[in-house]
Design a protein around this motif. Structure first.
Motif, PDB file in Angstrom:
ATOM      1  N   GLN A 286      30.948  27.633  40.778  1.00  0.00           N
ATOM      2  CA  GLN A 286      31.818  28.778  40.492  1.00  0.00           C
ATOM      3  C   GLN A 286      32.537  28.586  39.156  1.00  0.00           C
ATOM      4  OE1 GLN A 286      34.469  29.096  43.844  1.00  0.00           O
ATOM      5  NE2 GLN A 286      33.050  30.320  45.061  1.00  0.00           N
ATOM      6  N   ASP A 292      35.494  31.565  39.305  1.00  0.00           N
ATOM      7  CA  ASP A 292      36.547  31.136  40.210  1.00  0.00           C
ATOM      8  C   ASP A 292      37.830  31.874  39.834  1.00  0.00           C
ATOM      9  OD1 ASP A 292      36.300  29.356  37.804  1.00  0.00           O
ATOM     10  OD2 ASP A 292      38.255  28.702  38.521  1.00  0.00           O
ATOM     11  N   THR A 293      38.820  31.805  40.679  1.00  0.00           N
ATOM     12  CA  THR A 293      40.052  32.579  40.495  1.00  0.00           C
ATOM     13  C   THR A 293      40.728  32.293  39.156  1.00  0.00           C
ATOM     14  OG1 THR A 293      40.429  32.667  42.884  1.00  0.00           O
ATOM     15  CG2 THR A 293      42.326  33.078  41.460  1.00  0.00           C
ATOM     16  N   ASN A 294      40.885  31.007  38.817  1.00  0.00           N
ATOM     17  CA  ASN A 294      41.576  30.662  37.569  1.00  0.00           C
ATOM     18  C   ASN A 294      40.808  31.151  36.342  1.00  0.00           C
ATOM     19  OD1 ASN A 294      43.649  29.392  38.964  1.00  0.00           O
ATOM     20  ND2 ASN A 294      42.672  27.383  38.898  1.00  0.00           N
ATOM     21  N   HIS A 297      41.224  34.909  35.933  1.00  0.00           N
ATOM     22  CA  HIS A 297      42.553  35.244  35.403  1.00  0.00           C
ATOM     23  C   HIS A 297      42.612  34.992  33.895  1.00  0.00           C
ATOM     24  CE1 HIS A 297      45.011  36.526  38.747  1.00  0.00           C
ATOM     25  NE2 HIS A 297      44.571  35.532  39.508  1.00  0.00           N
ATOM     26  N   TYR A 307      42.528  41.423  36.485  1.00  0.00           N
ATOM     27  CA  TYR A 307      41.827  40.439  37.322  1.00  0.00           C
ATOM     28  C   TYR A 307      41.031  41.158  38.405  1.00  0.00           C
ATOM     29  CZ  TYR A 307      41.158  37.157  41.162  1.00  0.00           C
ATOM     30  OH  TYR A 307      40.617  36.422  42.186  1.00  0.00           O
ATOM     31  N   GLN A 308      41.631  42.161  39.023  1.00  0.00           N
ATOM     32  CA  GLN A 308      40.967  42.880  40.110  1.00  0.00           C
ATOM     33  C   GLN A 308      39.688  43.562  39.618  1.00  0.00           C
ATOM     34  OE1 GLN A 308      44.194  43.073  39.356  1.00  0.00           O
ATOM     35  NE2 GLN A 308      45.116  42.063  41.142  1.00  0.00           N
ATOM     36  N   GLN A 311      37.142  40.790  39.251  1.00  0.00           N
ATOM     37  CA  GLN A 311      36.794  40.175  40.528  1.00  0.00           C
ATOM     38  C   GLN A 311      35.891  41.071  41.368  1.00  0.00           C
ATOM     39  OE1 GLN A 311      37.563  40.416  43.982  1.00  0.00           O
ATOM     40  NE2 GLN A 311      36.722  38.361  44.371  1.00  0.00           N
ATOM     41  N   GLN A 320      32.710  34.094  46.628  1.00  0.00           N
ATOM     42  CA  GLN A 320      33.996  34.324  47.279  1.00  0.00           C
ATOM     43  C   GLN A 320      34.666  32.993  47.628  1.00  0.00           C
ATOM     44  OE1 GLN A 320      34.827  37.508  47.284  1.00  0.00           O
ATOM     45  NE2 GLN A 320      32.784  38.045  46.517  1.00  0.00           N
ATOM     46  N   GLU A 321      35.827  33.081  48.227  1.00  0.00           N
ATOM     47  CA  GLU A 321      36.539  31.872  48.655  1.00  0.00           C
ATOM     48  C   GLU A 321      35.703  31.133  49.693  1.00  0.00           C
ATOM     49  OE1 GLU A 321      39.496  29.091  48.490  1.00  0.00           O
ATOM     50  OE2 GLU A 321      39.371  30.936  47.297  1.00  0.00           O
TER      51      GLU A 321
END
Length: 405
Positions: A286, A292-294, A297, A307-308, A311, A320-321
């Motif tokens: 990821q 990944d999330t970071n 962002h 971000y949304q 994502q 996903q997570e």
């Protein structure tokens, strides 16, 4: 008279089991060592140039970090440091970009400078200038070359020059860029630099101009594990980079799958389990693909997208997570076909059933990881397209460095 001891079938099985266990343990250890080599390989990139040339912005852009990010190199300040400052890549901690003290001052002495900053600890040098390359750049490059190190000239802030030239006298942007590149290269050759590589970039528009070409050139001129870690650290600016990342990750899948398979058969490795190993691997995938999330962002901050919005382009399950239950479900689905065969064998010949179960673990792990790489690559391509959508200019994939030079 001594009597010969007849080895029973049970003893033979014990000996065979002991030998098999030792062999498996040794193989697992070797596989883990090879995977560990990839994770521990360091890459140190030296970035030097005059104060105000945009070294810090270059370091941030190369790492995919905005200038306002807490992890960013400080920009827009007068340089006073006399020491090299390392900045770690946010997703690849073994990749470090070093902000070296500025050159071009009357006190600047190339040989002393290189001794002070530690010439031989760096894999290659990036020499940054925001205007023309000066005598200090040339002298430094010659000293670096004499030491057997590679160096690359980066002409920063080219977007400002391009805009000013077009506004002043018109012309095609591509022709103007070629002229700037030719002029800078010719000036360096006249100064004694043989075959200088000059890249025109804008740190505020890293997907344009020569930034992708610089990445491709660096990747093509490194070898082995260093090439691998650089490739995974590169920002996803083109589909070519994404495809190369997929190829690089596919190359190590079998080692991870085999480690998970054989590790489950050894008491020491079995404690950690197959699922945690695969979870760590999938998380690293990821990060390599920047979804990944970071990473999302950071990309949102750089591109002005939310971000949304980015994502929503991540559609795969592995994007996903991750959870242990989710990874276990992936493995179970991958192994469902082979499990029937294993059950049949185990009922008839227990030893064959055990071997088949190991094979299922390998095949299931291999299939899960291979599918994840392909799915995450598609996610990354969609994220890249969304991130660049609406830009004033969008650049196609860069040519091969050999064609460029």
């Amino acid at each position: 008279m001594a009597t010969l001891h007849t080895i029973s079938e049970a003893e033979i099985q014990d000996i065979s089991s002991s030998i098999t266990s030792r062999v498996v343990t040794e193989v697992v250890a070797q596989l883990q060592d090879r995977l560990g080599e990839l994770k521990s390989t360091t890459l140190d990139i030296a970035v030097t140039g005059e104060s105000g040339s945009g070294k810090s912005s270059f370091i941030n852009a190369f790492r995919g970090v905005g200038d306002e990010d807490p992890e960013a190199a400080k920009t827009g300040v007068t340089e006073t440091t006399r020491e090299a400052i390392p900045y770690v890549h946010p997703n690849m901690p073994t990749v470090r970009l070093w902000d070296l003290p500025g050159i071009g001052t009357p006190a600047f002495q190339p040989k002393t400078y290189l001794e002070v900053v530690g010439l031989y600890q760096y894999d290659f040098f990036i020499i940054v200038a925001s205007e023309r390359f000066r005598e200090s750049h040339v002298t430094l490059a010659q000293c670096i070359g004499q030491a057997g190190k590679k160096f690359y000239f980066v002409r920063n802030k080219v977007d400002n020059d391009l805009e000013a030239t077009v506004r002043r006298r018109g012309g095609e942007p591509s022709a103007i860029l070629n002229q700037i590149r030719d002029e800078r290269g010719a000036a360096l050759r006249r100064s004694g630099v043989q075959q200088p590589r000059v890249f025109l970039i804008s740190c505020f528009q890293p997907h344009l101009f020569d930034f992708p070409l610089l990445h491709t050139t660096l990747e093509s001129e490194l070898e082995g594990h260093k090439r691998h870690v650089l490739l995974l650290a590169l920002p996803n600016l083109t589909s070519t980079v994404l495809e190369k990342k997929k190829q690089a990750l596919h190359g190590s899948v079998w080692r991870t799958a085999m480690t998970a398979c054989l590790g489950a058969m050894t008491p020491v490795s079995a404690a950690s389990g197959t699922v945690p190993l695969l979870m760590d691997t999938l998380r690293s995938y990821q990060q390599s693909f920047g979804i990944d999330t970071n990473s999302l962002h950071r990309l949102a901050s750089l591109t002005g997208k939310s971000y949304q919005e980015l994502q929503r382009e991540v559609l795969s399950t592995t994007g996903q997570e991750l959870s242990q239950e989710g990874v276990q479900t992936m493995l179970s689905q991958a192994a469902v076909g082979q499990q029937v065969v294993a059950n049949m064998l185990e009922n008839r010949v227990p030893v064959l059933g055990t071997i088949a179960s190991g094979g299922i673990s390998f095949l299931a792990s291999y299939y899960t990881l291979t599918s994840a790489i392909n799915d995450l690559g598609e996610d990354a391509a969609r994220v890249l397209s969304r991130a660049l959508k609406g830009c004033d200019q969008e650049q196609d994939d860069v040519p091969d460095p050999g064609d460029f030079y």
